[in-house]
Design an enzyme around this catalytic site. Structure first.
Site, mmCIF file in Angstrom:
data_model
loop_
_atom_site.group_PDB
_atom_site.id
_atom_site.type_symbol
_atom_site.label_atom_id
_atom_site.label_comp_id
_atom_site.label_asym_id
_atom_site.label_seq_id
_atom_site.Cartn_x
_atom_site.Cartn_y
_atom_site.Cartn_z
ATOM 1 N N HIS A 136 -6.412 -1.110 11.067
ATOM 2 C CA HIS A 136 -5.848 -1.614 9.967
ATOM 3 C C HIS A 136 -6.815 -2.518 9.568
ATOM 4 O O HIS A 136 -7.687 -3.513 10.357
ATOM 5 C CB HIS A 136 -4.622 -2.218 10.443
ATOM 6 C CG HIS A 136 -3.683 -2.761 9.227
ATOM 7 N ND1 HIS A 136 -3.504 -1.981 8.138
ATOM 8 C CD2 HIS A 136 -3.043 -3.990 9.045
ATOM 9 C CE1 HIS A 136 -2.754 -2.731 7.413
ATOM 10 N NE2 HIS A 136 -2.352 -3.947 7.916
ATOM 11 N N CYS A 180 -5.259 0.260 3.457
ATOM 12 C CA CYS A 180 -5.229 -0.817 3.889
ATOM 13 C C CYS A 180 -6.661 -1.632 3.553
ATOM 14 O O CYS A 180 -6.686 -2.753 3.090
ATOM 15 C CB CYS A 180 -4.683 -1.172 5.181
ATOM 16 S SG CYS A 180 -5.879 -0.398 6.502
ATOM 17 N N GLN A 183 0.862 -1.117 0.037
ATOM 18 C CA GLN A 183 0.070 0.015 0.111
ATOM 19 C C GLN A 183 0.778 1.275 0.108
ATOM 20 O O GLN A 183 0.247 2.325 -0.390
ATOM 21 C CB GLN A 183 -0.957 0.147 1.307
ATOM 22 C CG GLN A 183 -0.391 0.135 2.552
ATOM 23 C CD GLN A 183 -1.063 0.138 3.758
ATOM 24 O OE1 GLN A 183 -1.439 -1.070 4.087
ATOM 25 N NE2 GLN A 183 -1.360 1.211 4.424
#
Length: 330
Positions: A276, A136, A130
């Site tokens: 995340h 993410c 990324q």
């Protein structure tokens, strides 16, 4: 005057004691690491990054000597403080997992002891990176849709994260500042498609939307949310159907994960702390410890060739708080 000299000396003594001291060995390792990861700095920045690197290196060494369930290692994040890491690589916008209301229907089992979708066929794309963008959530989204589409059609395509960064804001997503896979799946469903990586390549920064419906390559029929904290629901979905997207909390002890089953007492297990998003590609057991096999989006030089194992069955770091997957439209 003498008192001033003594005071200055004491201050300097405490500064030296408090600051990490980089040895010649530390600096040699740092220079080798710089070469490995193609890093370069100005002179002032060099010494600042050397200090941070030394702190991280010593923390890794202390951890690995402590008999933990996972090991840590130097990687391309080793010159960053955790504050810097959070700013550039994690979700910075608060994430609302209220979309997870539980539309997944459990089977009665039983389930296999281990599942790995990477070994069931050509159903999982390679690990991506990324870069310095809190995107993410887009990689978790594409990873899951790539897999469910391949399972349904036999054709594995790499799909566009950049389209989600640029175009999915109306579904409470925020480009490089964050979003959620469940909301991205909703976007794909109502926008009627996601383009391929080749046709809409990744840039690692926010840009204007360039979606062309005629070039859409993958589609979502319905979005399935697994009830919050129902980790067995995740097991059921991964065992019977496909990989599953989920969000969890990354804390500083995770950044240098290298191998083994990650487990932590530093993270929380509620939705408000998730920062995340990743992809559960399977599960298994190691030395009596249940774990998830997870595809990350920090490149193949991180962790286990871009993957990690995290303890299963304890909602570790809130991993069961916010999970989902799409039903493909084929």
């Amino acid at each position: 005057m003498a008192a001033t000299v003594v005071w200055v000396a004491l201050v300097c003594f405490h500064i030296v004691r408090c600051a990490p001291v980089s040895s010649s060995d530390d600096e040699f390792v740092f220079k080798t690491w710089m070469s490995q990861y193609n890093k370069s700095y100005s002179l002032d920045e060099y010494y600042r990054r050397l200090q941070i690197f030394t702190e991280n290196k010593r923390r890794i060494e202390e951890h690995n000597a402590g008999g933990h369930s996972f090991t840590m290692g130097l990687n391309h994040f080793s010159d960053l403080t955790f504050t810097e890491f959070k700013k550039d690589f994690l979700l910075t916008e608060p994430q609302n997992c209220s979309a997870t209301r539980g539309s997944h229907l459990h089977s009665s089992g039983p389930y296999p002891d281990a599942v790995d979708w990477r070994r069931r066929g050509n159903f999982v794309t390679p690990v991506k990176n990324q870069g310095r963008c809190g995107s993410c959530w887009t990689f978790s989204t594409t990873g899951c849709l790539e897999s469910v589409t391949a399972i349904a059609t036999g054709k594995l395509l790499e799909l566009s994260e950049q389209q989600l960064i640029d175009c999915a804001q109306d579904f409470n997503n925020h480009g490089c500042m964050g979003g959620l896979p469940s909301q991205a799946f909703e976007y794909i469903k109502y926008t009627k498609g996601l383009m391929t990586e080749e046709d809409y390549p990744y840039k690692a920064h926010d840009d204007t939307c360039k979606f062309q419906p005629s070039m859409a390559a993958a589609f979502v029929d319905e979005v399935v949310n697994i009830t919050s904290y129902d980790e067995m629901g995740m097991v059921d979905a991964v065992a019977r159907l496909n990989p599953v997207s989920f969000a969890y909390e990354v804390t500083s002890d995770f950044v240098h994960y290298k191998d083994g089953v990650y487990s932590s007492t530093n993270c929380k297990n509620t939705t408000e702390f998730v920062n995340h998003a990743v992809l559960a590609a399977g599960y298994g057991e190691e030395n009596g410890t249940l774990f998830w096999i997870v595809k990350n989006s920090w490149g193949t030089s991180w962790g286990k060739d871009g993957y990690f194992l995290i303890e299963r069955g304890k909602n570790m770091c809130g991993l069961a708080a916010c999970s989902s997957y799409p039903l493909p439209l084929v």
